[in-house]
Design an enzyme around this catalytic site. Structure first.
Site, PDB file in Angstrom:
ATOM      1  N   HIS A  52     -13.274 -23.029 -51.361  1.00  0.00           N
ATOM      2  CA  HIS A  52     -13.366 -23.339 -49.818  1.00  0.00           C
ATOM      3  C   HIS A  52     -13.754 -24.838 -49.573  1.00  0.00           C
ATOM      4  CE1 HIS A  52     -14.201 -18.980 -50.484  1.00  0.00           C
ATOM      5  NE2 HIS A  52     -13.718 -18.735 -49.098  1.00  0.00           N
ATOM      6  N   HIS A  98     -19.719 -19.379 -48.850  1.00  0.00           N
ATOM      7  CA  HIS A  98     -18.312 -19.863 -49.333  1.00  0.00           C
ATOM      8  C   HIS A  98     -18.263 -21.432 -49.239  1.00  0.00           C
ATOM      9  CE1 HIS A  98     -18.010 -19.366 -45.057  1.00  0.00           C
ATOM     10  NE2 HIS A  98     -17.468 -20.517 -45.135  1.00  0.00           N
ATOM     11  N   PRO A 148     -21.927 -13.043 -48.366  1.00  0.00           N
ATOM     12  CA  PRO A 148     -21.912 -12.025 -47.356  1.00  0.00           C
ATOM     13  C   PRO A 148     -22.488 -12.345 -46.099  1.00  0.00           C
ATOM     14  CG  PRO A 148     -22.785 -11.015 -49.686  1.00  0.00           C
ATOM     15  CD  PRO A 148     -22.563 -12.655 -49.529  1.00  0.00           C
ATOM     16  N   ASN A 219     -17.577 -25.408 -36.040  1.00  0.00           N
ATOM     17  CA  ASN A 219     -16.217 -25.981 -36.247  1.00  0.00           C
ATOM     18  C   ASN A 219     -15.160 -25.431 -35.452  1.00  0.00           C
ATOM     19  OD1 ASN A 219     -15.664 -24.113 -37.713  1.00  0.00           O
ATOM     20  ND2 ASN A 219     -16.086 -24.835 -39.810  1.00  0.00           N
ATOM     21  N   HIS A 296      -9.577 -23.546 -44.763  1.00  0.00           N
ATOM     22  CA  HIS A 296     -11.069 -22.996 -44.922  1.00  0.00           C
ATOM     23  C   HIS A 296     -11.004 -22.360 -46.303  1.00  0.00           C
ATOM     24  CE1 HIS A 296     -14.022 -19.627 -44.655  1.00  0.00           C
ATOM     25  NE2 HIS A 296     -13.145 -19.082 -45.402  1.00  0.00           N
ATOM     26  N   SER A 420     -44.051   7.638 -38.584  1.00  0.00           N
ATOM     27  CA  SER A 420     -43.010   8.503 -39.248  1.00  0.00           C
ATOM     28  C   SER A 420     -42.923   8.245 -40.765  1.00  0.00           C
ATOM     29  CB  SER A 420     -41.632   8.518 -38.659  1.00  0.00           C
ATOM     30  OG  SER A 420     -41.738   8.967 -37.522  1.00  0.00           O
ATOM     31  N   GLU A 447     -32.940  -2.581 -38.866  1.00  0.00           N
ATOM     32  CA  GLU A 447     -32.847  -2.228 -40.530  1.00  0.00           C
ATOM     33  C   GLU A 447     -32.229  -3.409 -41.398  1.00  0.00           C
ATOM     34  OE1 GLU A 447     -31.653  -0.380 -38.047  1.00  0.00           O
ATOM     35  OE2 GLU A 447     -33.159   1.421 -38.043  1.00  0.00           O
ATOM     36  N   ASP A 505     -33.604  16.934 -36.307  1.00  0.00           N
ATOM     37  CA  ASP A 505     -32.685  15.912 -35.774  1.00  0.00           C
ATOM     38  C   ASP A 505     -31.266  15.866 -36.262  1.00  0.00           C
ATOM     39  OD1 ASP A 505     -34.859  14.621 -34.398  1.00  0.00           O
ATOM     40  OD2 ASP A 505     -35.439  13.410 -35.674  1.00  0.00           O
ATOM     41  N   HIS A 509     -28.993  12.258 -38.797  1.00  0.00           N
ATOM     42  CA  HIS A 509     -30.382  11.411 -39.123  1.00  0.00           C
ATOM     43  C   HIS A 509     -30.639  12.128 -40.949  1.00  0.00           C
ATOM     44  CE1 HIS A 509     -30.966  10.257 -35.550  1.00  0.00           C
ATOM     45  NE2 HIS A 509     -32.198   9.861 -35.552  1.00  0.00           N
TER      46      HIS A 509
END
Lengths: 723, 723
Positions: A52, A98, A148, A219, A296, A420, A447, A505, A509
């Site tokens: 890249h 990248h 990622p 960009n 790119h 919980s 999460e 639930d 879940h």
């Protein structure tokens, strides 16, 4: 700074070059430095024949400024090639991973050994220290694995949290700079489109992380084309809504004054994070590809690169991998200044050690990732016949607290399920803007960011982050949990409500495939404890696994007491928890985990008393640990040639390795009370006993020809492990 | 509307009730309706002894308005209990699915059979149609599975896209309302904290989805406590940054005028989606728990419920599950109005059918999820010796285009990797604000929302959505992909770059555990084709699996031509692609998928010619399809008692079911050129041949005692499938 003698310039300046210099508001050397970075990036991708080039060419001015040492009056980072792990270095994260040619070039120019000129030439080749995306375990000077999209910027939030917490904990009025670094990020629009970054940055704004500065490479180009294809939101406004300071820089190609001022402003603003939106041109300098998606993710081509060099001041169109002496000298000087800062910091730390030996020693222990002496001494033991059974999440709470009191490096929290998940450290306060010394983090319902932030905290050093949610929602965090495993970050995941046993639930879940997803992941411990003793083993495994993340799976509901559970044996990953009666090989082996173990014990007793089927029960809390035992131990537990039935209230996928038949899930669960669900899906002791009996009879009909599961060659690591 | 006769009120109004009515700006009946909803929610959770009373009690006023029929002058939805699947119904999504008592109550009051009063009383019980979170496949009137936070609101974006696209495609100047419904959402702050909703809502703003109205239950409470613990961003500003209209309603407890006006405004604004931020009190009416986290996820308790009822106008403190006649009559009237709207729509559609028979018939076919006749006729065939080998992603492109030309219901796109994923339908235009008739969606770098939006499109009806990214980034989308499987939505996932064979991008981009994660998931097809013929089978499997999502895994790099591949045989999931030479059982079986198949063919030929090891090669593109074949077929392909070696450039976890030994990944990959990686990790033909030979010799040493992998009882679905 380079491994080859600097190339002497002999070519004549082109008109283009002259004109670039003329319009540049800054020193000729500065422009030449930046252009050198651009050319090197183009050269690296060209030589690799993949990669890249566009982003590094556009971001080169940012990198130039960030690599100007603070101590020499620059606005950039202090860091040290001589000690890449210097605790108080200013962190840098290339979230648009990248673009890593850029990072390797800057590391090269700063004298990092893993990025020699030969390694730049070996970019993206097998075995090089310059892989296709940054890998912290592969290249010194790289903090985290990025690529990622959205991970890096979220990791950076974790680093900023760690720095703020450690500073609040270990700095003193007379030593305010033991931990005082800043964290810098370059990211692209891809990172900002990903939900994970929104989660992390909302939290960063809430926490007022003034030690975090993000440079957004605006960009206007994504892989598919212009950002107007899919990304037309007002990023500035969004980040202001998060509580960030947002600054805008309209141009960096023709001078750095605006960006320099913006970074200065970001550094001055200590009560909120700063996003600097920097308008750039992807592939800057490429006459035919600048500003286009085509630069790119593919090499520019030899002739285009020549054209680039002929347009950018200070470059020789006919030379590749060329770093002129003045350029090399400039960055060497910056690196030397950074190193001076480290040396000064070390002298200061020596004084700190004298003044505050306890704090200093603890900090050393933490950064060395050493466990405190007697770390496991307070772990509880379950006494059969005396102690009251409970859910394994309550056992997890007991173990967490038993180790946390001695290990201040355990810092973390839950994605809005603290109670919980039973993950509150008793007496610990929240890490908030006004209380950075607190060690409990309120992650909110986020999460994915939670896991990525934990990775960033681990990467910072001195931290053993833990984080918690329902096991099913590991599915929201998997992108970052995988990065824990890949990056060798010993993050501890406390995942409760670990089967259909969560009950009412319902299937949204109730995890079914999640245990197998995690077990299939390299370098990931998955521990599902059957009681308090095994839970103590889970925490011991987790804490000892500094370079392997551990998922501790816990039940919502109480489990019955087990007579023969053992922390030491559980550390082996699998062991006989109920031996068969009498001598000789058993008739049947039941192998189970977690909340299914006591049911198997009940089933085994019934099989013995009602049918004289001599049944062994194996508890297997951790397949990864069991696989590390030698073959004779493994065979002594699971003979392989005895009818073996596995029982786990989760997908049966993957259990064929260990058993001839499986009681497991092949569908999603249902909403309803736990015990009814366990009967519905066949995990009650009665059904287990019936299936065990059937299995024994099945092989009797085949004249006892039980396929030996251990009669297989082991082809694991056929060609050796990758790293 | 209720199954029991309405209870007659005999109690005396309390002072509290009188005062509530006095301060209420609206009709007594309206207040009583809303209070009845509140009481029913508290009763349901109490009887279930688990669940979430707080949100329904706070959101009851919103539900009341949304269930007021448009056709009767209300601002709410038109829908029909008589035909819950009426195409042009206004959709409703309860994104905070834990509040589902609310949804079931409204469905009950509207006469939906699945929500009888008995079912309300069976809330969260095994086998009821009122499970703990909404499940579309379980309860008529529920559109999607919600509960995993952020999914519902993202599904709603997909529904709004589908409605806009179908409207643009099938409406005519004279029939502008064939498809013209709106989509309504109630969501909580949990949904807005999740990254997935940020992704989806950013895209919704970009696309200007004016048919989407979201009511945000701004109750300032999360499970852990106040939202100020972790969520202090300016939501209004953030959604304005996304390009939404954001309206604020400060109170709904004392009258509905403001909310009514806001919904009207939202309906009028057709060029952008609307978020209405509604300030509510969680657990409204509960004297001791209102506004507190304690009423979020647990029953209020009998005495507290009595207190609630004694405070809320129109309720009898001593009665449970009580719906007075006037209340029942009001909602029955609304439901009847909604049904009238359906009947009118049907009459209109009959005329449309006469005027535009082709369009109408196609729409019918689409909503019936029927494939067009000859849907697979254009699928290409690979002719060995004539056609040129290519990557399987290019084969996927050919197959996608072969079916897409006949199936306009195929609509979708990529998360900014259109070219890399080879998922462009040739000649198709983009679905954008100005071109809603386009069928290619530019999802942006938003994998999780992409999958959830695809779910929403499928749920809307008339759609077979496809979406694409690198296989590794399925890990970002897994939360929503699981919802596809659970919800029985036949979404098609095109996942390219499906192994370490992606090469230089390195381990962050190379899937290892992903295939196994997906295979462990119930109701999910995973197809990894070895060539064009198998790819044609993949598309055939995918399109035929209306109620099962399919992941089509593709290579980045070309695969060599296979002489004996077959579309028909591949449909069986596994088949002999290279038979062993001569008669009798083979000496060795190699079983492989995708890009490893041709290497196994090469290895088998070498084993035969160099060592006279008679080797069979089995191609196994789809384990799920193979498991559906009868046992005799499965044994004829994989005998089980012949040394069997599996070869897949992915985790070996899970392959023990099919093979005695595995050539698979046990670590993450590395950055480097494909062929070097395949050698490094042992997937080259030479290593496969060596390992095959070793395996044969291993069992020779054991006097040929090959454990029979098929000599196992099948305990799959021990107690039957859940649904």
């Amino acid at each position: 700074m380079t491994n080859e003698p600097p190339t002497k310039r002999i070519h004549t300046e082109t008109d283009h070059q002259t004109s670039q210099l003329a319009s540049y508001k800054g020193s000729p050397l500065e422009l030449k430095c930046i252009n050198t970075i651009r050319a090197l990036a183009a050269d690296m991708v060209q030589k690799a024949n993949s990669g890249h080039p566009g982003a590094p060419m556009g971001c080169a001015p940012m990198a130039h400024l960030l690599w100007s040492a603070v101590s020499s009056g620059g606005v950039g980072r202090d860091h040290s090639a001589a000690d890449p792990k210097w605790w108080n270095r200013d962190r840098f994260v290339l979230s648009n991973g990248h673009a890593c040619a850029l990072q390797y070039i800057m590391l090269h120019l700063s004298g990092y050994e893993d990025c020699s000129i030969d390694q730049l030439k070996a970019f993206r080749q097998l075995g090089s220290t310059t892989p296709g995306h940054p890998e912290n375990f592969c290249t010194k000077g790289v903090e985290v694995c990025t690529g990622p999209l959205g991970q890096g910027i979220s990791n950076a939030v974790g680093m900023a949290i760690a720095a703020k917490h450690l500073g609040a904990t270990y700095n003193t009025t007379d030593f305010p700079n033991v931990i005082s670094n800043k964290t810098y990020v370059i990211c692209g629009d891809g990172c900002l489109q990903e939900g994970i970054s929104g989660e992390a940055c909302s939290l960063a704004g809430h926490l007022g992380l003034g030690n975090l500065i993000v440079l957004y490479d605006d960009n206007k180009i994504t892989i598919d084309g212009g950002t107007d294809l899919a990304f037309t939101e007002d990023v500035k406004m969004r980040y202001e809504a998060y509580g960030w300071q947002v600054l805008t820089v309209d141009d960096v190609a023709n001078g750095l004054d605006d960006l320099r001022a913006a970074i200065e402003e970001g550094k001055k603003t200590t009560d909120k994070p700063t996003l600097i939106k920097v308008r750039t041109a992807i592939g800057y300098g490429s006459p035919n590809k600048e500003g286009k998606a085509s630069c790119h993710g593919a090499p520019l081509g030899a002739s285009e690169i020549e054209a680039v060099k002929s347009r950018l001041y200070g470059l020789d169109p006919l030379k590749s991998f060329c770093i002129d002496e003045d350029v090399a000298a400039y960055y060497a000087q910056q690196a030397a200044e950074g190193d001076k800062a480290r040396v000064a910091w070390e002298a200061n730390f020596a004084k700190y050690m004298e003044a505050y030996p306890e704090k200093a020693t603890e900090l050393q222990r933490r950064f060395n990732q050493e466990l405190v002496e007697g770390a496991f001494d307070d772990l509880p033991t379950f006494v059969y016949g005396k102690d009251k059974p409970d859910s394994t999440r309550k056992f997890s709470e007991a173990c967490l607290n038993a180790v946390a009191s001695k290990a201040p490096e355990l810092m973390g929290g839950s994605a809005d399920l603290t109670e919980s998940n039973c993950c509150q450290i008793k007496g610990a306060t929240d890490f908030q803007k006004a209380s950075p010394e607190g060690r409990m983090i309120r992650f909110g319902v986020r999460e994915h960011a939670m896991a990525a932030i934990s990775n960033g905290m681990f990467a910072y050093g001195g931290m053993r982050p833990f984080c918690a949610t329902f096991l099913q929602f590991a599915g929201y965090a998997l992108g970052a949990m995988r990065c824990s495993a890949l990056s060798k970050f010993g993050v501890i995941y406390i995942m409760t409500h670990d089967s259909i046993g969560l009950g009412e639930d319902g299937p949204t879940h109730q995890p079914v495939e999640m245990l197998e997803s995690l077990r299939a992941m390299p370098n990931m411990n998955v521990v599902r404890a059957a009681d308090l003793n095994e839970m103590a083993a889970a925490y011991q495994i987790a804490l000892k696994s500094v370079n392997t993340p551990t998922v501790i799976c816990c039940t919502r509901a109480p489990v019955s007491a087990l007579e023969h559970s053992s922390r030491d044996k559980a550390m082996k990953g699998g062991y006989i928890i109920l031996p068969e009666e009498g001598d000789g090989a058993p008739d049947l082996v039941l192998v189970a985990t977690g909340s299914e173990v006591w049911r198997c014990v009940d089933a085994a007793k019934a099989l013995q008393s009602e049918h004289s089927i001599r049944t062994r029960v194996v508890s297997m809390p951790c397949q990864e640990a069991f696989l590390e035992q030698d073959e004779s131990y493994r065979r002594s537990v699971l003979p392989g040639n005895i009818p073996t039935l596995s029982v786990e209230a989760s997908s049966e996928h993957g259990w064929h390795r260990w058993s001839h038949a499986q009681v497991g899930m092949t569908t999603f669960g249902m909403s309803g009370p736990l015990e009814e669900l366990f009967v519905k899906f066949g995990f009650d002791a009665e059904n287990v006993a019936n299936k065990g009996k059937e299995l024994v009879e099945f092989y009797k009909q085949l004249d006892g020809a039980v396929p030996d599961l251990n009669a297989r060659p082991s082809f694991v690591n056929i060609k050796g492990s990758a790293h």
